[in-house]
Design a protein around this motif. Structure first.
Motif, PDB file in Angstrom:
ATOM      1  N   MET A   1      24.847  61.885  59.372  1.00  0.00           N
ATOM      2  CA  MET A   1      23.787  60.798  59.533  1.00  0.00           C
ATOM      3  C   MET A   1      23.160  60.285  58.152  1.00  0.00           C
ATOM      4  O   MET A   1      23.170  60.968  57.375  1.00  0.00           O
ATOM      5  CB  MET A   1      22.618  61.160  60.403  1.00  0.00           C
ATOM      6  N   LYS A   2      22.911  59.060  58.051  1.00  0.00           N
ATOM      7  CA  LYS A   2      22.455  58.189  56.846  1.00  0.00           C
ATOM      8  C   LYS A   2      21.091  58.073  57.081  1.00  0.00           C
ATOM      9  O   LYS A   2      20.981  57.181  58.145  1.00  0.00           O
ATOM     10  CB  LYS A   2      23.238  57.299  56.328  1.00  0.00           C
ATOM     11  N   ILE A   3      20.349  58.340  56.228  1.00  0.00           N
ATOM     12  CA  ILE A   3      18.869  57.557  56.258  1.00  0.00           C
ATOM     13  C   ILE A   3      18.578  57.032  54.743  1.00  0.00           C
ATOM     14  O   ILE A   3      18.710  57.606  53.847  1.00  0.00           O
ATOM     15  CB  ILE A   3      17.487  58.804  56.423  1.00  0.00           C
ATOM     16  N   LEU A   4      18.049  55.606  54.889  1.00  0.00           N
ATOM     17  CA  LEU A   4      17.784  55.155  53.544  1.00  0.00           C
ATOM     18  C   LEU A   4      16.267  54.564  53.669  1.00  0.00           C
ATOM     19  O   LEU A   4      15.751  54.032  54.388  1.00  0.00           O
ATOM     20  CB  LEU A   4      18.390  53.871  53.474  1.00  0.00           C
ATOM     21  N   ILE A   5      15.614  55.482  52.884  1.00  0.00           N
ATOM     22  CA  ILE A   5      14.102  55.179  52.781  1.00  0.00           C
ATOM     23  C   ILE A   5      13.928  54.328  51.449  1.00  0.00           C
ATOM     24  O   ILE A   5      14.362  54.527  50.418  1.00  0.00           O
ATOM     25  CB  ILE A   5      13.503  56.599  52.217  1.00  0.00           C
ATOM     26  N   GLN A   6      13.195  52.941  51.583  1.00  0.00           N
ATOM     27  CA  GLN A   6      13.126  52.118  50.717  1.00  0.00           C
ATOM     28  C   GLN A   6      11.911  52.062  50.159  1.00  0.00           C
ATOM     29  O   GLN A   6      10.978  52.182  50.708  1.00  0.00           O
ATOM     30  CB  GLN A   6      13.751  50.557  51.370  1.00  0.00           C
ATOM     31  N   SER A   7      11.869  51.795  48.805  1.00  0.00           N
ATOM     32  CA  SER A   7      10.646  51.345  47.998  1.00  0.00           C
ATOM     33  C   SER A   7       9.531  52.499  48.272  1.00  0.00           C
ATOM     34  O   SER A   7       8.124  51.974  48.694  1.00  0.00           O
ATOM     35  CB  SER A   7      10.020  49.920  48.394  1.00  0.00           C
ATOM     36  N   ILE A  24      15.556  55.976  48.281  1.00  0.00           N
ATOM     37  CA  ILE A  24      16.333  57.299  48.609  1.00  0.00           C
ATOM     38  C   ILE A  24      17.201  57.329  49.884  1.00  0.00           C
ATOM     39  O   ILE A  24      16.706  57.104  50.684  1.00  0.00           O
ATOM     40  CB  ILE A  24      14.899  58.368  48.776  1.00  0.00           C
ATOM     41  N   LEU A  25      18.481  57.795  49.471  1.00  0.00           N
ATOM     42  CA  LEU A  25      19.617  57.652  50.355  1.00  0.00           C
ATOM     43  C   LEU A  25      19.660  59.183  50.687  1.00  0.00           C
ATOM     44  O   LEU A  25      20.022  60.048  50.054  1.00  0.00           O
ATOM     45  CB  LEU A  25      20.880  57.098  49.850  1.00  0.00           C
ATOM     46  N   ILE A  26      19.700  59.569  52.041  1.00  0.00           N
ATOM     47  CA  ILE A  26      19.947  60.839  52.724  1.00  0.00           C
ATOM     48  C   ILE A  26      21.229  60.912  53.440  1.00  0.00           C
ATOM     49  O   ILE A  26      21.360  59.933  54.256  1.00  0.00           O
ATOM     50  CB  ILE A  26      18.554  61.345  53.286  1.00  0.00           C
ATOM     51  N   GLU A  27      22.072  61.771  53.295  1.00  0.00           N
ATOM     52  CA  GLU A  27      23.324  61.789  54.022  1.00  0.00           C
ATOM     53  C   GLU A  27      23.331  63.393  54.292  1.00  0.00           C
ATOM     54  O   GLU A  27      23.390  64.132  53.479  1.00  0.00           O
ATOM     55  CB  GLU A  27      24.577  61.459  53.343  1.00  0.00           C
ATOM     56  N   ASN A  28      23.400  63.368  55.639  1.00  0.00           N
ATOM     57  CA  ASN A  28      23.622  64.882  56.628  1.00  0.00           C
ATOM     58  C   ASN A  28      22.358  65.733  55.595  1.00  0.00           C
ATOM     59  O   ASN A  28      23.067  67.002  55.494  1.00  0.00           O
ATOM     60  CB  ASN A  28      25.190  65.304  56.395  1.00  0.00           C
ATOM     61  N   GLY A  29      21.262  65.211  55.606  1.00  0.00           N
ATOM     62  CA  GLY A  29      20.213  66.171  55.229  1.00  0.00           C
ATOM     63  C   GLY A  29      20.291  66.432  53.608  1.00  0.00           C
ATOM     64  O   GLY A  29      19.537  67.463  53.189  1.00  0.00           O
ATOM     65  N   VAL A  30      20.987  65.982  52.960  1.00  0.00           N
ATOM     66  CA  VAL A  30      20.868  65.857  51.511  1.00  0.00           C
ATOM     67  C   VAL A  30      20.675  64.668  50.737  1.00  0.00           C
ATOM     68  O   VAL A  30      21.335  63.775  51.188  1.00  0.00           O
ATOM     69  CB  VAL A  30      22.545  66.344  50.870  1.00  0.00           C
ATOM     70  N   ILE A  31      19.954  64.643  49.786  1.00  0.00           N
ATOM     71  CA  ILE A  31      19.499  63.526  49.039  1.00  0.00           C
ATOM     72  C   ILE A  31      20.726  63.211  48.210  1.00  0.00           C
ATOM     73  O   ILE A  31      21.178  64.093  47.228  1.00  0.00           O
ATOM     74  CB  ILE A  31      18.376  63.677  48.084  1.00  0.00           C
ATOM     75  N   THR A  32      21.555  61.981  48.128  1.00  0.00           N
ATOM     76  CA  THR A  32      22.665  61.719  47.609  1.00  0.00           C
ATOM     77  C   THR A  32      22.613  60.631  46.593  1.00  0.00           C
ATOM     78  O   THR A  32      23.262  60.503  45.720  1.00  0.00           O
ATOM     79  CB  THR A  32      23.749  61.145  48.688  1.00  0.00           C
ATOM     80  N   ALA A  33      21.446  59.798  46.682  1.00  0.00           N
ATOM     81  CA  ALA A  33      21.033  58.821  45.655  1.00  0.00           C
ATOM     82  C   ALA A  33      19.798  58.372  45.669  1.00  0.00           C
ATOM     83  O   ALA A  33      19.113  58.407  46.570  1.00  0.00           O
ATOM     84  CB  ALA A  33      21.994  57.486  45.722  1.00  0.00           C
ATOM     85  N   ILE A  34      19.123  58.396  44.338  1.00  0.00           N
ATOM     86  CA  ILE A  34      17.793  57.779  44.171  1.00  0.00           C
ATOM     87  C   ILE A  34      17.715  56.499  43.087  1.00  0.00           C
ATOM     88  O   ILE A  34      18.410  56.688  41.955  1.00  0.00           O
ATOM     89  CB  ILE A  34      16.790  58.762  43.620  1.00  0.00           C
ATOM     90  N   GLY A  35      17.454  55.407  43.389  1.00  0.00           N
ATOM     91  CA  GLY A  35      17.525  54.369  42.601  1.00  0.00           C
ATOM     92  C   GLY A  35      16.778  53.023  43.215  1.00  0.00           C
ATOM     93  O   GLY A  35      16.180  53.220  43.924  1.00  0.00           O
ATOM     94  N   ASP A  36      17.127  51.815  42.661  1.00  0.00           N
ATOM     95  CA  ASP A  36      16.788  50.354  42.965  1.00  0.00           C
ATOM     96  C   ASP A  36      17.904  49.753  43.833  1.00  0.00           C
ATOM     97  O   ASP A  36      18.916  49.721  43.618  1.00  0.00           O
ATOM     98  CB  ASP A  36      16.143  49.709  42.069  1.00  0.00           C
ATOM     99  N   GLY A  37      17.219  49.263  44.644  1.00  0.00           N
ATOM    100  CA  GLY A  37      18.327  48.286  45.616  1.00  0.00           C
ATOM    101  C   GLY A  37      19.614  48.992  46.346  1.00  0.00           C
ATOM    102  O   GLY A  37      20.580  48.497  46.302  1.00  0.00           O
ATOM    103  N   GLY A 391      17.554  63.232  63.480  1.00  0.00           N
ATOM    104  CA  GLY A 391      19.059  63.040  62.938  1.00  0.00           C
ATOM    105  C   GLY A 391      19.343  64.530  62.410  1.00  0.00           C
ATOM    106  O   GLY A 391      18.495  65.320  62.287  1.00  0.00           O
ATOM    107  N   ARG A 392      20.406  64.584  61.638  1.00  0.00           N
ATOM    108  CA  ARG A 392      20.725  65.865  60.871  1.00  0.00           C
ATOM    109  C   ARG A 392      20.023  66.301  59.997  1.00  0.00           C
ATOM    110  O   ARG A 392      19.668  67.528  59.575  1.00  0.00           O
ATOM    111  CB  ARG A 392      22.317  65.837  60.661  1.00  0.00           C
TER     112      ARG A 392
END
Length: 408
Positions: A1-7, A24-37, A391-392
């Motif tokens: 499962m993917k969760i995208l937390i924005q701004s 902040i992008l979270i995939e299967n319970g792990v932070i995979t990316a932090i950035g803008d846009g 989600g996961r």
């Protein structure tokens, strides 16, 4: 499962992203990316004006009543309440049936909470059966997952036994949690002893019952050089223990609760059984002193003191009502209400960094590649809206401010 937390405004002093507003992008319970846009196809998007994100919050004093008293609360309902309040980790009391005084009971709680939205940490009983006579097998419980040791709402009365317990846990770096209450002082007290109890015609419990135990317990900790967490419902100007900072320092940390920073004994004028709690609500001056202690950094962490009861234990005469009130869902908004000047960074210290540090829990980080043990909250939201990410990545929970309006 993917969760995208924005701004989201990141509050994590251990992260290189601290103080920034990022996606902040979270995939299967792990932070995979932090950035803008950031974009992610199929992701659940979380966006809210003024949103903040911090390492997951910890509550160190809650009662889930499981096993034995599931008609009051269960691991499942307690975990749901914790998640709704923004907590990712909760310490639960051993005052169950059977008592959590062996590794078997510790393992029961750890196994039963494996699939829950928060991590439930059992507090092992300090004495067998909570009887205050013989020490429980704390070393075995520690190896099975007990995070600390306490007799919970039945505090140890014997100084000699507490001394032995402090020496015992020192050998493996354990920590004792104690409600300082001399139960022989004001034994039949139903509320704080003072003007209000006299007017209501109710027997009172003097603050001295707490002060005597605080002074004695601190001396025991100094002698053993062990570690104890002293729960204080309120402070008094006459007790030099807190205001002087005597109780602060290595081995004798202090914690309070959000409930006692909001209510005072004067709120009991209508015999409201919802406000019959343990320890009892103190007077207004004590409440103000507790708030100042929190703001001044004299209190190491804040607990919800979540002690739920079923309908029949509260809706009856004040004398017979059980002591306790729910608090997990409202601890943060109450803290924001009574101390509006307290910064979000200071709140994260009280609810995340300090409790994790005091009890040796791993400190999660908001950084790529780290587990998403996160709490999302909005310090300025007065609308009381709450969301929860499912989600996961199940330990990402959200909380927003809600001012107290009526009973809990």
């Amino acid at each position: 499962m993917k969760i995208l937390i924005q701004s989201a405004h990141i509050i994590d002093r251990g992260s290189s992203h601290n103080g920034t507003v990022r996606d902040i992008l979270i995939e299967n319970g792990v932070i995979t990316a932090i950035g803008d846009g950031l974009h992610a196809e199929g992701a659940v998007v979380v966006r809210h004006e003024g949103l903040c994100v911090s390492p997951g919050w910890v509550d160190i004093f809650s009662h889930f009543n499981d096993p034995g008293y599931e008609f009051k609360e269960t691991l499942e309902t307690g975990a749901a309440a914790a998640a709704a309040g923004g907590y990712t980790d909760v310490f639960v009391l051993p005052n169950t049936k059977p008592v959590v005084d062996s590794k078997t009971q510790v393992e029961y709680i750890r196994r039963g909470s494996g699939a829950l939205p928060v991590t439930v940490w059992p507090i092992g009983a300090m004495t067998r059966g909570l009887e205050g006579k013989d020490l429980a097998e704390m070393y075995d419980m520690r190896n099975s997952g007990a995070v600390a040791f306490s007799d919970g709402t039945s505090p140890v009365q014997s100084a000699g036994l507490l001394l032995k317990g402090l020496q015992y846990v020192k050998a493996f770096g354990g920590t004792v949690i104690q409600i300082p209450d001399d139960t022989t002082v004001g034994a039949g007290g139903l509320m704080n002893e003072g003007v209000v109890s006299t007017r209501l015609g109710l027997p009172g419990k003097p603050m001295m019952a707490e002060e005597l135990m605080v002074a004695g317990d601190i001396k025991l900790v100094r002698y053993t050089e062990s570690k104890i967490q002293l729960y204080r419902s309120n402070l008094s100007a006459q007790s030099g223990v807190y205001p002087s900072g005597e109780g602060v320092g290595s081995g004798r940390e202090l914690f309070g609760d959000a409930l006692s920073s909001f209510f005072a004994d004067a709120d009991l004028v209508n015999y409201d059984t919802n406000l019959k709690v343990y320890p009892p609500l103190r007077d207004k001056s004590s409440v103000e002193l507790l708030r100042k202690a929190v703001a001044g950094g004299l209190v190491d962490c804040i607990a919800s003191h979540h002690l739920p009861h079923e309908f029949d234990s509260k809706v009856l005469e004040f004398e017979y009502a059980k002591k306790g009130m729910i608090g997990l869902e409202t601890a943060y908004p109450v803290l924001r209400t009574v101390l509006p000047s307290l910064s979000s960074e200071a709140i994260v210290d009280l609810l995340s960094y300090r409790p994790r540090s005091l009890f040796g829990l791993e400190q999660p980080r908001i950084h790529e590649g780290h587990p998403s043990v996160l709490t999302l909250f909005n310090p300025g939201d007065r609308r009381g809206r709450k969301k929860r990410v499912r989600g996961r990545s199940r330990r990402t929970v959200l909380s927003s401010e809600r001012r107290y309006r009526g009973k809990w």
